[in-house]
Design an enzyme around this catalytic site. Sequence first.
Site, PDB file in Angstrom:
ATOM      1  N   LYS A  40      -6.097   3.049 -13.066  1.00  0.00           N
ATOM      2  CA  LYS A  40      -6.991   1.925 -12.748  1.00  0.00           C
ATOM      3  C   LYS A  40      -6.145   0.670 -12.568  1.00  0.00           C
ATOM      4  O   LYS A  40      -5.456   0.238 -13.492  1.00  0.00           O
ATOM      5  CB  LYS A  40      -8.016   1.720 -13.857  1.00  0.00           C
ATOM      6  CG  LYS A  40      -9.016   0.602 -13.552  1.00  0.00           C
ATOM      7  CD  LYS A  40      -9.974   0.356 -14.711  1.00  0.00           C
ATOM      8  CE  LYS A  40     -11.047   1.396 -14.789  1.00  0.00           C
ATOM      9  NZ  LYS A  40     -12.076   1.072 -15.806  1.00  0.00           N
ATOM     10  N   HIS A  44     -16.543  -1.997 -24.386  1.00  0.00           N
ATOM     11  CA  HIS A  44     -16.050  -2.813 -23.280  1.00  0.00           C
ATOM     12  C   HIS A  44     -17.142  -3.573 -22.524  1.00  0.00           C
ATOM     13  O   HIS A  44     -16.856  -4.591 -21.897  1.00  0.00           O
ATOM     14  CB  HIS A  44     -15.267  -1.947 -22.292  1.00  0.00           C
ATOM     15  CG  HIS A  44     -13.920  -1.541 -22.799  1.00  0.00           C
ATOM     16  ND1 HIS A  44     -13.746  -0.783 -23.939  1.00  0.00           N
ATOM     17  CD2 HIS A  44     -12.670  -1.784 -22.308  1.00  0.00           C
ATOM     18  CE1 HIS A  44     -12.446  -0.578 -24.132  1.00  0.00           C
ATOM     19  NE2 HIS A  44     -11.779  -1.171 -23.166  1.00  0.00           N
ATOM     20  N   ASN A 101     -15.373   3.288 -21.940  1.00  0.00           N
ATOM     21  CA  ASN A 101     -15.837   1.898 -21.964  1.00  0.00           C
ATOM     22  C   ASN A 101     -16.535   1.519 -23.269  1.00  0.00           C
ATOM     23  O   ASN A 101     -17.152   0.452 -23.356  1.00  0.00           O
ATOM     24  CB  ASN A 101     -16.788   1.639 -20.787  1.00  0.00           C
ATOM     25  CG  ASN A 101     -16.056   1.684 -19.455  1.00  0.00           C
ATOM     26  OD1 ASN A 101     -14.859   1.428 -19.397  1.00  0.00           O
ATOM     27  ND2 ASN A 101     -16.760   2.027 -18.406  1.00  0.00           N
ATOM     28  N   ARG A 106       0.805  -1.221   0.000  1.00  0.00           N
ATOM     29  CA  ARG A 106       0.000   0.000   0.000  1.00  0.00           C
ATOM     30  C   ARG A 106       0.836   1.269   0.000  1.00  0.00           C
ATOM     31  O   ARG A 106       1.728   1.449   0.814  1.00  0.00           O
ATOM     32  CB  ARG A 106      -0.940  -0.001   1.211  1.00  0.00           C
ATOM     33  CG  ARG A 106      -2.059  -1.006   1.090  1.00  0.00           C
ATOM     34  CD  ARG A 106      -2.947  -0.989   2.318  1.00  0.00           C
ATOM     35  NE  ARG A 106      -2.202  -1.451   3.502  1.00  0.00           N
ATOM     36  CZ  ARG A 106      -2.740  -1.534   4.716  1.00  0.00           C
ATOM     37  NH1 ARG A 106      -3.997  -1.165   4.916  1.00  0.00           N
ATOM     38  NH2 ARG A 106      -2.031  -1.971   5.723  1.00  0.00           N
ATOM     39  N   HIS A 157      -7.864  -8.996 -24.925  1.00  0.00           N
ATOM     40  CA  HIS A 157      -8.759  -7.909 -24.534  1.00  0.00           C
ATOM     41  C   HIS A 157      -9.196  -7.061 -25.733  1.00  0.00           C
ATOM     42  O   HIS A 157     -10.389  -6.799 -25.927  1.00  0.00           O
ATOM     43  CB  HIS A 157      -8.069  -7.022 -23.502  1.00  0.00           C
ATOM     44  CG  HIS A 157      -8.860  -5.822 -23.117  1.00  0.00           C
ATOM     45  ND1 HIS A 157     -10.041  -5.887 -22.406  1.00  0.00           N
ATOM     46  CD2 HIS A 157      -8.654  -4.492 -23.368  1.00  0.00           C
ATOM     47  CE1 HIS A 157     -10.523  -4.663 -22.228  1.00  0.00           C
ATOM     48  NE2 HIS A 157      -9.699  -3.804 -22.798  1.00  0.00           N
ATOM     49  N   ARG A 210     -15.896   9.423 -17.300  1.00  0.00           N
ATOM     50  CA  ARG A 210     -14.883   8.434 -17.674  1.00  0.00           C
ATOM     51  C   ARG A 210     -15.503   7.187 -18.308  1.00  0.00           C
ATOM     52  O   ARG A 210     -14.829   6.437 -19.018  1.00  0.00           O
ATOM     53  CB  ARG A 210     -14.045   8.050 -16.449  1.00  0.00           C
ATOM     54  CG  ARG A 210     -12.886   7.110 -16.764  1.00  0.00           C
ATOM     55  CD  ARG A 210     -11.919   6.989 -15.608  1.00  0.00           C
ATOM     56  NE  ARG A 210     -10.929   5.958 -15.851  1.00  0.00           N
ATOM     57  CZ  ARG A 210      -9.751   5.880 -15.238  1.00  0.00           C
ATOM     58  NH1 ARG A 210      -9.432   6.797 -14.332  1.00  0.00           N
ATOM     59  NH2 ARG A 210      -8.902   4.912 -15.497  1.00  0.00           N
TER      60      ARG A 210
END
Length: 204
Positions: free
Chosen positions: A25, A130, A127, A3, A147, A123
Amino acid sequence: FQRGLPFIQIPTTLLAQVDSSVGGKTAINHPSGKNLIGVFYQPRLVLIDVDTLKTLPRREFVAGVAEVIKYGVILNPELFALLEEKLSAFLRLDPDLLTAVVKTCCQLKALVVEEDETEGDYRAILNFGHTLGHAIESATGYKRFLHGEAVAIGMVFAAHLSSKRGHCDVQIKERICRLVKRAGLPVILPKELKDEHLLRSMAI
């Protein structure tokens, strides 16, 4: 994991260079769906060298072209027109063209992320293709399609659906489908995929 650890992205695939290395992301896949476990965490630096793309298997490079086409469709008509005109040179990895296109895509992604870092609203434009693409990946166990290949099918499907509903001009739909095909990407949803599985994945 670790972290708060500062990190630098050094993407070596076209898909990562034009899209996933920018935006913070970080996620892993789950049997229920794509990218379901993760956080938003920005790198300190993204270092891109397009010469690394010469080491890619052809299929991996072509899969990344889907994300480039995406940016042309959703945010930059000039980029889309450039791809239509110079796709052959791009697929040959012309260094000047590669640099210009990768830079443009990074700038576009950064502009979107600056406005909506955690995908609360705007945002979601990233997508495009997607929703169905991720469902295809999940339904095939992340093994059959790369992908970008799944996203390519998703973009063509979205263009057809949008045109059918009167939101997308027929000529635009045809340009999208034609460019995706020219790039060597798949455009047809495999018949053996069951609608129930796809719909369940898309609803997550």
